[in-house]
Scaffold this active site. Structure first.
Site, short mmCIF file in Angstrom:
data_model
loop_
_atom_site.label_atom_id
_atom_site.label_comp_id
_atom_site.label_asym_id
_atom_site.label_seq_id
_atom_site.Cartn_x
_atom_site.Cartn_y
_atom_site.Cartn_z
N GLY A 46 22.85 20.57 47.12
CA GLY A 46 23.06 21.97 46.79
C GLY A 46 23.94 22.11 45.57
CD GLN A 51 29.02 22.86 42.79
OE1 GLN A 51 28.03 23.34 43.35
NE2 GLN A 51 29.45 21.63 43.05
CB CYS A 90 32.22 18.96 46.77
SG CYS A 90 32.00 20.29 45.58
CG LEU A 91 26.96 17.53 43.53
CD1 LEU A 91 25.83 18.42 43.04
CD2 LEU A 91 26.60 16.06 43.34
CG HIS A 132 29.42 22.92 50.23
ND1 HIS A 132 30.32 21.92 50.50
CD2 HIS A 132 29.27 22.95 48.88
CE1 HIS A 132 30.70 21.35 49.35
NE2 HIS A 132 30.07 21.96 48.35
CD GLU A 133 26.02 24.48 47.40
OE1 GLU A 133 26.65 24.84 46.39
OE2 GLU A 133 25.95 23.29 47.76
CG HIS A 136 30.79 25.70 45.48
ND1 HIS A 136 31.90 25.18 44.88
CD2 HIS A 136 30.08 24.64 45.96
CE1 HIS A 136 31.87 23.85 45.00
NE2 HIS A 136 30.79 23.50 45.65
ZN LIG Z 1 30.29 21.63 46.33
#
Ligand SMILES: [Zn+2]
Length: 164
Positions: A46, A51, A90-91, A132-133, A136
């Site tokens: 995701g 991000q 998380c990226l 999670h998204e 963000h």
């Molecule tokens: Zn993340």
């Protein structure tokens, strides 16, 4: 098509609340395409617009079994049920994963890229990624949900359950 750089913690844009999208125009379509390319290139499941440095309420998700990502515009959670412990990465926080509490299942709504209303009931990994998204785009990171620092683990050979 473009693969965009992913902003990393502690960049301040990850702490800002993204703004609602009022018009799904050509620039949003390009943003959706670029985010899908970036997600597919990242190996994550995701990606939220914050991000890649854009404060718009847009997320893309691709489960391991999906052939291509799905975009959710102005997504919001309208119901949460239950609690469960999950491992999450998380990226924007590479090299770590943590154990946190997420819902058992959720109901969410939003729009797809053709401005159609989407309502979904999700459980398991999809439910976790949506939470999670949406965190963000509200400026929240999974590390905010840690009960203690000991629940944050440096990645070694073990692969986190979810990186988004
Ligand atoms: Zn993340």
């Amino acid at each position: 098509m473009a693969i965009l750089p992913i902003y990393k913690y502690p960049h301040t844009i990850l702490r800002q609340r993204a703004k609602k999208i009022h018009n799904i125009d050509k620039s949003i379509q390009k943003l959706v395409d670029d985010m899908m390319d970036t997600l597919q290139n990242s190996g994550g499941v995701g990606l939220a617009a914050n991000q890649i440095g854009v404060l718009k309420r847009l997320i893309v998700i691709q489960l391991p079994e999906d052939e291509e990502p799905t975009a959710y515009i102005n997504p919001e959670i309208i119901h949460r049920e239950g609690k469960r412990e999950v491992q999450e990465g998380c990226l924007s926080i590479p090299g770590y994963y943590g154990t946190i509490t997420r819902s058992m299942w959720i109901k969410a709504k939003g729009m797809d890229r053709k401005s159609r209303i989407m309502k979904i009931t999700a459980e398991g990994l999809l439910s976790q990624i949506i939470e999670h998204e949406i965190d963000h785009i509200n400026g929240i990171l999974y590390i905010d949900h840690l009960n203690s620092h000991e629940d944050l683990i440096k990645e070694s050979s073990e692969i986190p359950a979810s990186t988004s």
